[in-house]
Write an enzyme that holds these catalytic residues in place. Structure first.
Site, PDB file in Angstrom:
ATOM      1  N   HIS A 142      -0.589 -10.707 -19.924  1.00 49.60           N
ATOM      2  CA  HIS A 142      -0.245  -9.302 -19.670  1.00 49.60           C
ATOM      3  C   HIS A 142       1.257  -9.099 -19.825  1.00 49.60           C
ATOM      4  CE1 HIS A 142      -0.308  -5.279 -18.149  1.00 49.60           C
ATOM      5  NE2 HIS A 142       0.563  -5.592 -17.211  1.00 49.60           N
TER       6      HIS A 142
ATOM      7  N   ASP B 216      -4.659  -3.023 -19.929  1.00 51.81           N
ATOM      8  CA  ASP B 216      -4.573  -3.306 -21.370  1.00 51.81           C
ATOM      9  C   ASP B 216      -5.863  -2.875 -22.075  1.00 51.81           C
ATOM     10  OD1 ASP B 216      -2.051  -4.481 -20.940  1.00 51.81           O
ATOM     11  OD2 ASP B 216      -3.011  -6.346 -20.338  1.00 51.81           O
TER      12      ASP B 216
ATOM     13  N   ILE C 179       1.728   2.360  -6.925  1.00 51.15           N
ATOM     14  CA  ILE C 179       0.338   1.998  -7.241  1.00 51.15           C
ATOM     15  C   ILE C 179      -0.481   1.974  -5.953  1.00 51.15           C
ATOM     16  CG2 ILE C 179      -1.185   0.161  -8.088  1.00 51.15           C
ATOM     17  CD1 ILE C 179       1.227  -0.792  -9.824  1.00 51.15           C
TER      18      ILE C 179
ATOM     19  N   ALA D 264       0.799  -1.235   0.000  1.00 52.00           N
ATOM     20  CA  ALA D 264       0.000   0.000   0.000  1.00 52.00           C
ATOM     21  C   ALA D 264       0.827   1.279   0.000  1.00 52.00           C
ATOM     22  CB  ALA D 264      -0.940  -0.014   1.206  1.00 52.00           C
ATOM     23  N   ALA D 265       2.116   1.196   0.354  1.00 55.07           N
ATOM     24  CA  ALA D 265       2.932   2.423   0.405  1.00 55.07           C
ATOM     25  C   ALA D 265       3.577   2.733  -0.943  1.00 55.07           C
ATOM     26  CB  ALA D 265       4.012   2.279   1.475  1.00 55.07           C
TER      27      ALA D 265
ATOM     28  N   SER E  27       0.827  -7.429  -9.092  1.00 58.26           N
ATOM     29  CA  SER E  27       2.288  -7.609  -9.151  1.00 58.26           C
ATOM     30  C   SER E  27       2.704  -8.361 -10.416  1.00 58.26           C
ATOM     31  CB  SER E  27       2.763  -8.412  -7.942  1.00 58.26           C
ATOM     32  OG  SER E  27       2.166  -7.944  -6.759  1.00 58.26           O
TER      33      SER E  27
HETATM   34  N1  LIG Z   1      -0.869  -5.605 -13.619  1.00 58.85           N
HETATM   35  C1  LIG Z   1      -0.498  -4.498 -14.227  1.00 58.85           C
HETATM   36  O1  LIG Z   1      -1.084  -4.110 -15.237  1.00 58.85           O
HETATM   37  C2  LIG Z   1       0.607  -3.670 -13.670  1.00 58.85           C
HETATM   38  C3  LIG Z   1       1.442  -4.178 -12.711  1.00 58.85           C
HETATM   39  N2  LIG Z   1       2.450  -3.426 -12.178  1.00 58.85           N
HETATM   40  C4  LIG Z   1       3.301  -4.064 -11.177  1.00 58.85           C
HETATM   41  O2  LIG Z   1       2.891  -3.696  -9.842  1.00 58.85           O
HETATM   42  C5  LIG Z   1       3.985  -3.858  -8.937  1.00 58.85           C
HETATM   43  C6  LIG Z   1       4.119  -2.632  -8.048  1.00 58.85           C
HETATM   44  O3  LIG Z   1       4.472  -1.492  -8.795  1.00 58.85           O
HETATM   45  P1  LIG Z   1       4.735  -0.076  -8.077  1.00 58.85           P
HETATM   46  O4  LIG Z   1       3.658   0.217  -7.117  1.00 58.85           O
HETATM   47  O5  LIG Z   1       5.040   0.884  -9.135  1.00 58.85           O
HETATM   48  O6  LIG Z   1       6.068  -0.411  -7.250  1.00 58.85           O
HETATM   49  P2  LIG Z   1       6.642   0.340  -5.960  1.00 58.85           P
HETATM   50  O7  LIG Z   1       8.034  -0.114  -5.762  1.00 58.85           O
HETATM   51  O8  LIG Z   1       6.385   1.796  -6.050  1.00 58.85           O
HETATM   52  O9  LIG Z   1       5.724  -0.229  -4.782  1.00 58.85           O
HETATM   53  C7  LIG Z   1       5.755  -1.566  -4.386  1.00 58.85           C
HETATM   54  C8  LIG Z   1       5.491  -1.626  -2.906  1.00 58.85           C
HETATM   55  O10 LIG Z   1       5.517  -2.999  -2.510  1.00 58.85           O
HETATM   56  C9  LIG Z   1       6.113  -3.046  -1.222  1.00 58.85           C
HETATM   57  N3  LIG Z   1       6.591  -4.392  -0.914  1.00 58.85           N
HETATM   58  C10 LIG Z   1       7.729  -5.007  -1.316  1.00 58.85           C
HETATM   59  N4  LIG Z   1       7.797  -6.227  -0.768  1.00 58.85           N
HETATM   60  C11 LIG Z   1       6.667  -6.401  -0.045  1.00 58.85           C
HETATM   61  C12 LIG Z   1       6.156  -7.453   0.745  1.00 58.85           C
HETATM   62  N5  LIG Z   1       6.829  -8.604   0.920  1.00 58.85           N
HETATM   63  N6  LIG Z   1       4.974  -7.278   1.356  1.00 58.85           N
HETATM   64  C13 LIG Z   1       4.287  -6.115   1.209  1.00 58.85           C
HETATM   65  N7  LIG Z   1       4.729  -5.077   0.487  1.00 58.85           N
HETATM   66  C14 LIG Z   1       5.898  -5.222  -0.134  1.00 58.85           C
HETATM   67  C15 LIG Z   1       7.227  -1.992  -1.289  1.00 58.85           C
HETATM   68  O11 LIG Z   1       7.670  -1.623   0.012  1.00 58.85           O
HETATM   69  C16 LIG Z   1       6.536  -0.887  -2.041  1.00 58.85           C
HETATM   70  O12 LIG Z   1       5.903   0.025  -1.162  1.00 58.85           O
HETATM   71  C17 LIG Z   1       5.209  -4.111  -9.829  1.00 58.85           C
HETATM   72  O13 LIG Z   1       5.503  -5.485  -9.831  1.00 58.85           O
HETATM   73  C18 LIG Z   1       4.759  -3.647 -11.198  1.00 58.85           C
HETATM   74  O14 LIG Z   1       5.450  -4.251 -12.240  1.00 58.85           O
HETATM   75  C19 LIG Z   1       2.634  -2.136 -12.554  1.00 58.85           C
HETATM   76  C20 LIG Z   1       1.814  -1.553 -13.483  1.00 58.85           C
HETATM   77  C21 LIG Z   1       0.773  -2.289 -14.164  1.00 58.85           C
HETATM   78  O1  LIG Z   2       5.145  -2.220 -17.962  1.00 58.45           O
HETATM   79  C1  LIG Z   2       5.221  -2.533 -16.759  1.00 58.45           C
HETATM   80  O2  LIG Z   2       6.178  -3.106 -16.230  1.00 58.45           O
HETATM   81  C2  LIG Z   2       4.028  -2.220 -15.896  1.00 58.45           C
HETATM   82  C3  LIG Z   2       2.826  -2.805 -16.544  1.00 58.45           C
HETATM   83  O3  LIG Z   2       2.549  -3.975 -16.407  1.00 58.45           O
HETATM   84  C4  LIG Z   2       2.090  -1.965 -17.485  1.00 58.45           C
HETATM   85  O4  LIG Z   2       2.238  -0.738 -17.504  1.00 58.45           O
HETATM   86  O5  LIG Z   2       1.317  -2.548 -18.255  1.00 58.45           O
END
Ligand SMILES: NC(=O)C1=CN([C@@H]2O[C@H](COP(=O)(O)OP(=O)(O)OC[C@H]3O[C@@H](n4cnc5c(N)ncnc54)[C@H](O)[C@@H]3O)[C@@H](O)[C@H]2O)C=CC1
Ligand SMILES: O=C([O-])CC(=O)C(=O)O
Length: 356
Positions: free
Chosen positions: A191, A165, A26, A22-23, A133
């Protein structure tokens, strides 16, 4: 906040939701959208980062009913974060940097997902789980395998969030066809890169002929590689966060309103487990048969696939396999290419948990 009678009735139907991660980039805007949702009565924010306490404090000043709590491994941990949750949204893990593939994230994120899945299986085994994730094509199988090990797996209630998407497909097609209705484009497959298959023809019908081959190719390619566009624009500071939070809340709203019975026949695309037969998930046998026929691979083992699904109070009610019956030749080719990569992606997640 004032509420009229009908809102009062709906507020009786409210849920406890956890955001794991949550921190993060996203997690924060996604938690904001959840705090704004009147059907969320409790919002439980979990992260390994201590910054989650500040995120919770900030959100708790917003004048909506949801009661916000925060948890870290040193403050209640997963037991407190997950206890009694109806929904768990998971944006925990590392994002891509320029030059990386989503698959490059697997090494770190698979372990994180396995740990979180194990917590969910223990502390809220019947919750609906939305996995954000990356790499989604492999992390969703990690969740499924951990749930199977714990005897808590329900294919109707585990979703890989691929809504971004569809959101991109809609946005990009409107740049060339501004008069179309919004929100209709289905994106299937997976994805990641060429596992992402936008079905433009199903919405455009004969109008598709007004687009040149180059225009169509450019839109499909931009949907498949839209994530890279954001990563480059952010110059090493992360990947999509705001559009992802928007997409996740859009998908969550669809699933939630079906769960609460507020509206029916809600449809959205999501990455699902397709291992079980029609008894577990209506329409899944037909989906597999059609994909095998389209790819000319009668033995294709299709264990996961993103498809439009109809949601109800118990999660997925039906997989809308009919959308595969009228693909054009470009889309059939894209399904073939998708099915060359997808099995190795999902097998990676399965093998990780089975310890191969
Ligand atoms: N499904 C989709 O379409 C998309 C997926 N993503 C994915 O979402 C994920 C998160 O992206 P962001 O928020 O930008 O990353 P970020 O690094 O800004 O945030 C991730 C958060 O997860 C926390 N974290 C790490 N290990 C953890 C654990 N064991 N338990 C709980 N929290 C934990 C971190 O402390 C951090 O606050 C990435 O894997 C990214 O690739 C991103 C964009 C689109
Ligand atoms: O591109 C990435 O790594 C994040 C993601 O899944 C997206 O933006 O579709």
């Amino acid at each position: 906040m004032t509420a009229n009678n009908s809102t009062d009735q709906k507020l009786d139907k409210a849920v406890r939701v956890a955001v794991l991660g949550a921190a993060g980039g996203i997690g924060q805007p996604l938690s904001l959208t959840l705090k704004m949702n009147i059907h969320v009565k409790e919002l439980s924010l979990y992260d390994v980062s201590p910054h989650v306490s500040g995120v919770a404090a900030d959100l708790s000043h917003i004048d909506t009913p949801a009661k916000v709590s925060w948890h870290t491994p040193d403050n209640g941990g997963l037991p407190a974060a997950l206890d009694g949750c109806d929904f768990v949204l998971v944006p925990a893990g590392v994002p891509r940097k320029p030059g990386m593939s989503r698959d490059d994230l697997f090494k770190i994120n698979a372990g994180i997902c396995a740990e979180l899945a194990s917590g969910i299986a223990q502390y809220c085994p019947t919750a609906t789980v939305l996995v954000i994730s990356n790499p989604v094509n492999s992390t969703v199988p990690v969740f499924a395998e951990v749930f199977k090990k714990n005897g808590t797996f329900n294919p109707r209630k585990l979703f890989g969030v691929t809504t971004l998407d569809s959101v991109r497909a809609d946005t990009f097609i409107h740049e060339v066809m501004p008069d179309l209705n919004w929100g209709l484009i289905k994106v299937i497959g997976g994805h990641s890169g060429d596992t992402i298959v936008p079905l433009l023809s199903t919405v455009l019908g004969q109008d598709i002929k007004s687009l040149s081959h180059m225009q169509l190719h450019a839109i499909n390619h931009r949907v498949q590689y839209g994530g890279d566009e954001i990563i480059q624009a952010k110059k090493g500071l992360g990947s999509s966060t705001l559009s992802m939070a928007y997409a996740a809340q859009k998908f969550f709203t669809t699933v939630l309103s079906s769960y609460l019975g507020l509206t029916d026949k809600n449809i959205a695309c999501t990455f699902i487990n397709t291992e079980f037969d029609n008894e577990a998930l209506d329409g899944v046998n037909e989906l597999k048969q059609i994909v095998r026929k389209l790819t000319g691979r009668p033995d294709l083992d299709l264990k996961y696939f993103a498809m439009p699904c109809v949601f109800g109070p118990n999660g997925i009610e039906r997989v809308q396999y009919e959308c595969l019956e009228h693909l054009d030749s470009t889309e059939v080719e894209m399904v073939k290419v998708c099915c060359e990569t997808l099995p190795s992606n999902y097998s990676k997640g399965i093998d990780f948990v089975r310890g191969k």
